[in-house]
Design an enzyme around this catalytic site. Sequence first.
Site, short mmCIF file in Angstrom:
data_model
loop_
_atom_site.label_atom_id
_atom_site.label_comp_id
_atom_site.label_asym_id
_atom_site.label_seq_id
_atom_site.Cartn_x
_atom_site.Cartn_y
_atom_site.Cartn_z
N HIS A 30 0.82 -1.21 0.00
CA HIS A 30 0.00 0.00 0.00
C HIS A 30 0.86 1.26 0.00
O HIS A 30 1.97 1.27 0.53
CB HIS A 30 -0.88 0.05 1.25
CG HIS A 30 -1.66 -1.19 1.52
ND1 HIS A 30 -2.78 -1.53 0.81
CD2 HIS A 30 -1.48 -2.17 2.45
CE1 HIS A 30 -3.26 -2.68 1.27
NE2 HIS A 30 -2.49 -3.09 2.27
N TYR A 46 -9.37 3.86 10.42
CA TYR A 46 -7.99 4.07 10.89
C TYR A 46 -7.30 5.07 9.97
O TYR A 46 -7.63 5.18 8.79
CB TYR A 46 -7.21 2.75 10.90
CG TYR A 46 -6.95 2.17 9.51
CD1 TYR A 46 -5.75 2.37 8.86
CD2 TYR A 46 -7.93 1.42 8.86
CE1 TYR A 46 -5.51 1.86 7.60
CE2 TYR A 46 -7.70 0.90 7.59
CZ TYR A 46 -6.50 1.12 6.96
OH TYR A 46 -6.28 0.61 5.70
N ARG A 121 -11.18 -4.12 -5.53
CA ARG A 121 -11.12 -4.81 -4.24
C ARG A 121 -12.32 -4.45 -3.37
O ARG A 121 -12.75 -3.30 -3.32
CB ARG A 121 -9.84 -4.41 -3.51
CG ARG A 121 -9.59 -5.16 -2.20
CD ARG A 121 -8.46 -4.52 -1.43
NE ARG A 121 -7.90 -5.39 -0.42
CZ ARG A 121 -7.38 -4.98 0.72
NH1 ARG A 121 -7.34 -3.69 1.00
NH2 ARG A 121 -6.87 -5.84 1.59
N ASP A 244 2.27 -6.92 2.31
CA ASP A 244 1.25 -6.11 2.99
C ASP A 244 1.86 -4.87 3.64
O ASP A 244 1.23 -4.23 4.50
CB ASP A 244 0.46 -6.92 4.04
CG ASP A 244 -0.82 -6.19 4.48
OD1 ASP A 244 -1.43 -5.52 3.65
OD2 ASP A 244 -1.19 -6.31 5.67
N ASN A 249 -2.96 -1.83 10.91
CA ASN A 249 -3.79 -2.49 11.92
C ASN A 249 -3.16 -3.74 12.53
O ASN A 249 -3.88 -4.61 13.04
CB ASN A 249 -5.18 -2.82 11.36
CG ASN A 249 -6.00 -1.57 11.10
OD1 ASN A 249 -6.16 -0.73 11.98
ND2 ASN A 249 -6.48 -1.43 9.88
#
Length: 290
Positions: A30, A46, A121, A244, A249
């Site tokens: 990301h 978040y 997504r 990732d 989180n």
Amino acid sequence: MEKKTCMAPDRNTKTPVFKAMENACDAHCHVFGPHEVFPYSPKATYWPPDTPEALLRKMHDTIGISRAVLVQASCHGKDNSAMLDAIKNDPKRYKGVCMADDNFTDEDFKYLDENGVKGVRFNFVTHLGGAPDLEMMERVINKVIPLGWHLVIHVNAEDIIKYEDFFAKFDITIVVDHMGRVPTKEGVEQEAFKILCKFMERENWWVKISCAERISPEPPFYDAIPYAQKLVAIAPDRILWGTDCPHPNIKKYMPNDGDLMDLFPLMVPNPELQKKILVDNPARLYGWED
């Protein structure tokens, strides 16, 4: 409203022992912000620390990754601007997966497609808001099928069971994030993992052997290895790997991306399969040409 904050990623990326081959791809990562330029969604659950493209590139250069799929995350909502900006910065290096709803027009999807986006997504995960409107989701899927896109689903283990019939009806490539987030403490015989394995016998299903740190209770996350190995054994031509990064989180144990790179050859010891998963499979799905 006060926003939930995230643990910062480990920026001191270790140099892995494993040497990735040329054109190796991180198929799930990301870009976040910088939020002064690309604000986070007011509806986001978040607001993570900024991770602009330059920081992501630095990490990838350290672990030997030269291609990446930038996956739109829920903190930016359906404003895909940060992801598109990163892709435009280096379109030979990056492809994208967007988030969208049925307010997106055919022209919107055409623009995304022309700017490196190859999939859409949807999050089903409870802490990110839970399942989307399924009728809306179906309308979006029907809009992107003509583009040759694929569907990425971010699900918890129980969602694989709950929405089994819904997922089964689409004639589109479906990519499951993070091994379906099946908790390793439940064992490889748990119902959700068996359903995921059953889906992986279908030619249109793919899975990312990513996020060992989410499904395994503590470092070095070796509990995730049998799950990855079983999925690879079923469908080696439809497996992707990803970091990732920057790991939004994470609750307790923030992984180092160098360690995750070194976990990969334990999941996939065979060098031919390593190249297939890191290079050939993402190149085929996302349209990279050597």
